[in-house]
Design an enzyme around this catalytic site. Structure first.
Site, PDB file in Angstrom:
ATOM      1  N   ASP A   5      89.309   2.084   8.027  1.00 20.19           N
ATOM      2  CA  ASP A   5      88.492   3.200   9.139  1.00 20.19           C
ATOM      3  C   ASP A   5      87.884   4.178   8.496  1.00 20.19           C
ATOM      4  OD1 ASP A   5      87.461   3.738  11.284  1.00 20.19           O
ATOM      5  OD2 ASP A   5      89.429   4.373  12.546  1.00 20.19           O
ATOM      6  N   ILE A   7      92.913  22.102  18.911  1.00 22.66           N
ATOM      7  CA  ILE A   7      91.451  21.700  18.014  1.00 22.66           C
ATOM      8  C   ILE A   7      91.133  20.666  18.221  1.00 22.66           C
ATOM      9  CG2 ILE A   7      91.599  23.901  16.179  1.00 22.66           C
ATOM     10  CD1 ILE A   7      92.940  21.804  14.458  1.00 22.66           C
ATOM     11  N   GLY A   8      91.755  19.642  18.773  1.00 27.19           N
ATOM     12  CA  GLY A   8      91.366  18.328  19.042  1.00 27.19           C
ATOM     13  C   GLY A   8      92.379  17.314  19.648  1.00 27.19           C
ATOM     14  N   PHE A  40      97.801  10.305  20.146  1.00 30.83           N
ATOM     15  CA  PHE A  40      99.165  10.544  20.891  1.00 30.83           C
ATOM     16  C   PHE A  40      99.287  11.913  21.622  1.00 30.83           C
ATOM     17  CE2 PHE A  40      99.587   7.410  17.280  1.00 30.83           C
ATOM     18  CZ  PHE A  40     100.444   6.513  18.073  1.00 30.83           C
ATOM     19  N   GLY A  41      98.244  12.698  21.230  1.00 30.55           N
ATOM     20  CA  GLY A  41      98.471  14.171  22.015  1.00 30.55           C
ATOM     21  C   GLY A  41      97.689  15.165  21.256  1.00 30.55           C
ATOM     22  N   GLU A  42      97.631  16.431  21.682  1.00 31.07           N
ATOM     23  CA  GLU A  42      96.608  17.250  21.212  1.00 31.07           C
ATOM     24  C   GLU A  42      96.953  17.426  19.860  1.00 31.07           C
ATOM     25  OE1 GLU A  42      98.228  18.421  24.585  1.00 31.07           O
ATOM     26  OE2 GLU A  42      96.331  17.692  25.495  1.00 31.07           O
TER      27      GLU A  42
HETATM   28  P1  AMP Z   1      92.928  12.631  14.764  1.00 30.52           P
HETATM   29  O1  AMP Z   1      93.920  12.446  15.643  1.00 30.52           O
HETATM   30  O2  AMP Z   1      93.526  12.651  13.309  1.00 30.52           O
HETATM   31  O3  AMP Z   1      91.607  11.949  14.776  1.00 30.52           O
HETATM   32  O4  AMP Z   1      92.244  14.265  14.981  1.00 30.52           O
HETATM   33  C1  AMP Z   1      91.636  14.630  16.079  1.00 30.52           C
HETATM   34  C2  AMP Z   1      90.890  16.010  15.868  1.00 30.52           C
HETATM   35  O5  AMP Z   1      91.843  16.823  15.645  1.00 30.52           O
HETATM   36  C3  AMP Z   1      89.989  15.569  14.720  1.00 30.52           C
HETATM   37  O6  AMP Z   1      88.833  14.923  15.009  1.00 30.52           O
HETATM   38  C4  AMP Z   1      89.774  17.039  14.116  1.00 30.52           C
HETATM   39  O7  AMP Z   1      88.710  17.818  14.838  1.00 30.52           O
HETATM   40  C5  AMP Z   1      91.228  17.789  14.499  1.00 30.52           C
HETATM   41  N1  AMP Z   1      92.057  17.769  13.307  1.00 30.52           N
HETATM   42  C6  AMP Z   1      92.899  16.834  12.953  1.00 30.52           C
HETATM   43  N2  AMP Z   1      93.591  17.208  11.737  1.00 30.52           N
HETATM   44  C7  AMP Z   1      93.006  18.496  11.408  1.00 30.52           C
HETATM   45  C8  AMP Z   1      93.139  19.220  10.161  1.00 30.52           C
HETATM   46  N3  AMP Z   1      94.169  19.072   9.501  1.00 30.52           N
HETATM   47  N4  AMP Z   1      92.436  20.592  10.233  1.00 30.52           N
HETATM   48  C9  AMP Z   1      91.654  20.521  11.174  1.00 30.52           C
HETATM   49  N5  AMP Z   1      91.551  19.786  12.176  1.00 30.52           N
HETATM   50  C10 AMP Z   1      91.950  18.922  12.519  1.00 30.52           C
END
Ligand code: AMP
Length: 979
Positions: A741, A622-623, A627-629
């Protein structure tokens, strides 16, 4: 269709550039008395004493004629009948051309009583030749024939008269000439009908057509395109009664490979081509193509030359670009782990202007090279680069990197040849040393001099140190929730004198070394030092000593209490330590910086529970985190319900430091327990693939969610979301955690539209934020979200988080609009310094905008606390009427960028360009369907027009209407930014 109507069509058609042409007509003769000579055999009645046949020499040739001249014999009724004239079934109208003379009655000596100077033309139709059977009654009169000039006795005057016999329908007919007492001689009778001859008009061929009669004055004739021409509709033309072609309608065009030459389509000459059915001429083959044969529809490219898929067949062919020139790598002005590659455009661009560059990073050891993988980052990108430089970051020291820069153009995909320049480079830098002991050198009532040493076994390589200190809160301050803030100093040597301190006050210090490249090491443990009491006041000194002892006692008690509490942490559950309401007790818990632990792994184990990977199912990416997916998945722990979770993973090939940084987020998150803070479910640390498992937020990041639902939510809903974020931030600030941030992109939204603060980093703070901009001191700061003092001297406090919250408020009320639009970071900082602030978003309640402005007070002590913000937002939500007054919105300002003109400042070239700039592209079709295709038309539109073309959502309606308002007045300034 009658002739008048055709004339009208003609008028219209001439107007529409059709041509009315008159063409040569043709006559088909049915009977020619002169040509028949003596073989006439016409019938006369009465057989004698009526019409008689005679002979006469005219202009030297002998002509037969029929004459009669019974002028002195009383009443006459003499008939002359032709032979049976076969009719062409298509010809209903025939022409009878007579040559005759009539003698003037006055030229007789005694003018006869019954003398006539005319005779009559009759016709009788029949389906077969009835021979000599002659019945007057079968004839109908066509015309009385009168001479234009009558003849004198000796002087013969020949007359020519043509009469039309119309509406013929039977197989043939006779003509009858009735004399009623004239002196007349007929020399020639010619019977014919008219045809429109076969013709070719505008590449359409039409057959010869018999002209119509009275009953069909215009004959519509269908034609067909000439060979090698085609047309969508059938070509048409009209044939008039007069045998003229009029109003041709042809859309015949020569097929591809053929061009029109007069009335034909001819093959294109060798060396020429025509790619489509059109009325154009063949064109010479373009540059870099092979000469074509006859009738070519395209010219193929020469070897080594190509056309891009979007190039038309008519375009030239292009060669491949040559390799980029003068490829250089530079680390000058670059911070930790970064370098810049720059190059010059290829010497030969192959004739194309769409040159882009792609960069490949490989790690080479000896002859074997492998890709650097996804970890290495390229800014702005590693493909489709238009500029001739790129910044590469996340590089490891001491490794040999090979960078290959390839020049590509729209035709590169057709060749295996690559235009590549490569360069080898290695980054050298040293890890910053660890600061070991810090000691007090000297103290005074208002200053402290400190010195520290580093544990570097080798030479002292650190050039700079970052010293962080803050006043230690006393219990009273703790109870009242006073936020103490860190001050950060960047120093060039391993000692510092800190001035302007308060007397008799305990300060907490920690220090970290920065390597020469600016990379930070880890912090030293936090140490306490006190300033002396005010000089010369022994009583105070004594008091201070006692106070110090009491303080020490309190500190010990507090520490003991805290220790007990920590020990009971596992039993109590985190929620128990936080009492937000109704008794307004402050949380007893304070955030513990995982860095204070010698071994960060201990911190993870302390604050996060370990999950067995077997209990986790990954479902979908989903994102992408730093550090990784990030995956969506399911957590099913034994004897617990299944829950939807987000799973952050650590990419393979990580270093121990990266693993610790990755898990530090869990160490921080695990300390929090609040409805508006993303909840940590647990971590996987004991297996190869480390993971952080958090609650799943169905609607993802807030900024994207808002952009996707632009204009679809009420102010009440938006303020509700802000209230949640503020509550989460209050919790964090109460725990003395400074987020650094806070931005809509770091807020997650669940299916109930609850907002939760996320993205907790540590040393990596901001490193993974694409908005982060490197500052001269080596840190990375998201300029447009950050308070001025945090930018200027890294004064990150809860008050600077409040500033960022103000920006988040703006982002939310503006549905994810980028703060300060496309102003550069530099322009933003300058504007803020000059006291400009973001203007109110469209439709923003006045009270909400006032709160934003409060958050953006230059003096941070004047900004509201998160507690104040939550209370105010609660108040607004309790009385929704308070959201009704809307802040002044100046469309010229709010849409100054980007919507009053194109991105380059020029006026919009098209309606779709304008709609795109105000993010309303979804209505492009509505505008074009309504016939609004130019910006001039857009400027005339009123609100109801916008609604009428199908823009229904009030938010969208306003956005479009305001943009039009703004377009009308382009003289906007930034003045209303000022506060
Ligand atoms: P981050 O590394 O926390 O910036 O996460 C990268 C992307 O993953 C975010 O911009 C969200 O789109 C998705 N993401 C991270 N954590 C969650 C979560 N708890 N629920 C849904 N999507 C998430």
């Amino acid at each position: 269709m009658d002739y008048r109507r055709i004339k009208r069509v003609l008028f219209v058609n001439v107007f529409m550039n059709f041509v009315f042409i008159s063409l040569q007509k043709k006559e088909e003769v049915l009977l020619d008395m002169v040509a028949s000579g003596a073989e006439l055999g016409w019938l006369t009645s009465p057989v004698k004493d009526g019409w008689e046949i005679g002979q006469q020499a005219v202009n030297g040739s002998l002509l037969y004629n029929y004459y009669v001249c019974n002028v002195e014999k009383g009443e006459q009724d003499n008939w002359l009948r032709t032979t049976f004239i076969q009719r062409n079934p298509a010809a209903s109208r025939v022409f009878v051309e007579l040559q005759f003379n009539v003698r003037d009655c006055n030229t007789f000596e005694a003018v006869p009583l019954n003398c006539k100077e005319t005779f009559n033309l009759y016709t009788s139709e029949a389906d077969a030749d009835i021979g000599t059977a002659f019945r007057k009654g079968l004839f109908r009169k066509v015309a009385t024939i009168a001479p234009d000039e009558i003849s004198d006795r000796g002087k013969m005057k020949m007359n020519t008269e043509t009469k039309v016999v119309d509406n013929l329908s039977r197989k043939g007919f006779y003509l009858g000439f009735q004399d009623i007492g004239a002196c007349v001689a007929i020399y020639s009778v010619r019977v014919y009908y008219k045809t429109c001859p076969a013709t070719v008009q505008s590449l359409a061929a039409f057959p010869e057509t018999v002209a119509g009669g009275e009953n069909q004055a215009l004959r519509e004739v269908a034609g067909s395109c000439v060979k090698n021409a085609i047309s969508e509709g059938q070509p048409r033309i009209y044939c008039t009664t007069d045998g003229e072609w009029v109003v041709p309608m042809s859309q015949c065009q020569c097929e591809s490979g053929f061009e029109a030459l007069e009335d034909t389509c001819q093959e294109c000459q060798p060396g020429f081509f025509k790619p489509s059915v059109s009325s154009e001429a063949c064109k010479p083959c373009p540059k870099n193509t092979e000469p074509s044969g006859p009738g070519a529809t395209r010219c193929s490219c020469n070897d080594g030359f190509y056309r891009a898929p979007e190039d038309p067949e008519t375009s030239a062919c292009f060669g491949l670009p040559s390799a980029p020139q003068s490829l250089l790598s530079s680390t000058a002005q670059m911070s930790f782990g970064r370098l810049q590659l720059s190059w010059k455009p290829p010497a030969d661009n192959g004739g194309r202007s769409d040159i882009t560059y792609s960069v490949v990073c490989e790690r080479c050891e000896g002859k074997t090279c492998q890709s650097c993988g996804e970890k290495v980052r390229f800014e702005p990108s590693n493909t489709e680069l238009k500029e001739t430089k790129v910044t590469v970051s996340e590089l490891e020291p001491h490794l040999n990197y090979t960078f290959s820069v390839e020049a590509r153009s729209g035709v590169s995909q057709f060749s295996h040849k690559r235009a590549v320049s490569s360069i080898n480079t290695t980054l050298h830098y040293t890890d910053p040393p660890k600061v070991t002991a810090m000691h007090l050198v000297e103290s005074s009532p208002t200053s402290l001099s400190l010195q520290w040493s580093v544990s570097h076994r080798a030479k002292p390589v650190a050039t700079r140190y970052e010293l962080m200190f803050r006043k230690k809160e006393n219990d009273e301050e703790k109870a009242s929730g006073t936020v103490t803030t860190f001050t950060v100093l960047v120093l060039e040597k391993n000692s510092a004198q800190i001035k302007d301190l308060s007397p008799s006050t305990v300060y907490l210090f920690k220090v970290q070394a920065l390597s020469s490249e600016g990379s930070p090491g880890s912090y030293s443990i936090e140490q306490e030092f006190s300033t002396l009491p005010p000089a010369g006041n022994t009583a105070v000194i004594l008091g201070a000593a006692i106070g110090g002892a009491v303080m020490l006692f309190i500190v010990v008690v507090v520490l003991l209490l805290r220790k007990r509490r920590r020990n009971s942490h596992t039993r109590q559950g985190p929620e128990d330590t936080y009492f937000s309401s109704p008794d307004q007790l402050k949380p007893l818990k304070t955030y513990v910086d995982p860095h204070t632990y010698e071994d960060p792994n201990t911190a993870v184990l302390k604050f996060a529970s370990e999950i067995h990977p077997n209990h986790i199912t990954k479902q979908k990416v989903i994102g992408a985190g730093e550090f990784g997916e990030v995956y969506r998945g399911i957590l099913k722990a034994p004897s617990r319900k299944e829950v939807a979770v987000a799973i952050k993973t650590l990419k393979p090939g990580y270093t121990e430091k990266q693993r610790q940084d990755f898990l530090s987020e869990a160490s921080i998150m695990g300390q929090f327990s609040h409805q508006n803070i993303i909840r940590l479910e647990g971590v996987v640390t004991k297996f190869k693939h480390a993971m952080i498992v958090t609650e799943y937020m169905e609607n993802g990041a807030l900024d994207k969610y808002l952009k996707d639902h632009d204009g679809e939510m009420s102010s009440f809903q938006l303020v509700g979301m802000l209230r949640g974020i503020a509550a989460g931030m209050k919790y964090l600030s109460d725990m003395s955690y400074v987020h650094r941030d806070l931005a809509a992109r770091n807020i997650l939204v669940n299916s109930n539209l609850e907002c939760k603060v996320s993205d907790f980093g540590l040393s990596r703070v901001l490193e993974d934020d694409p908005e982060g901009t490197y500052t001269t001191s080596g840190g990375k700061i998201p300029i447009r979200w950050t308070a001025p003092e945090a930018i200027a001297y890294r004064k990150f406090t809860s008050a600077s988080d409040v500033w960022s919250f103000g920006i988040v408020m703006w982002e939310v009320m503006a549905f994810g609009e980028r703060p300060y639009w496309d102003m550069s970071n530099h322009e933003v900082m300058k504007a803020i310094n000059e006291a400009f602030r973001l203007p109110a978003p469209m439709d923003c309640p006045s009270a909400v905008y006032q709160l934003m402005l409060q958050c953006w007070q230059q003096d941070r002590s004047k900004r509201p606390r998160f507690g104040d913000i939550v209370s105010l937002l609660d108040k607004l939500l309790k009385s929704p009427d308070s959201l009704k007054p809307i802040a002044d919105f100046d469309p010229r300002v709010s849409i100054r960028l980007p919507s009053t003109s194109g991105s380059d400042g020029s006026p919009f070239r098209s309606v779709s360009e304008w709609l795109e700039s105000i993010k309303m592209s979804q209505y492009s079709e509505n505008f074009s369907m309504a016939g609004v295709v130019s910006m001039e038309q857009v400027l005339q539109m009123k609100s109801e027009d916008i609604r009428n073309i199908g823009v229904r959502l009030p938010g969208h309606l306003k956005r479009i209407a305001y943009s039009i308002l703004g377009l009308k007045d382009q003289t906007s300034t930034l003045s209303v930014f000022a506060v």
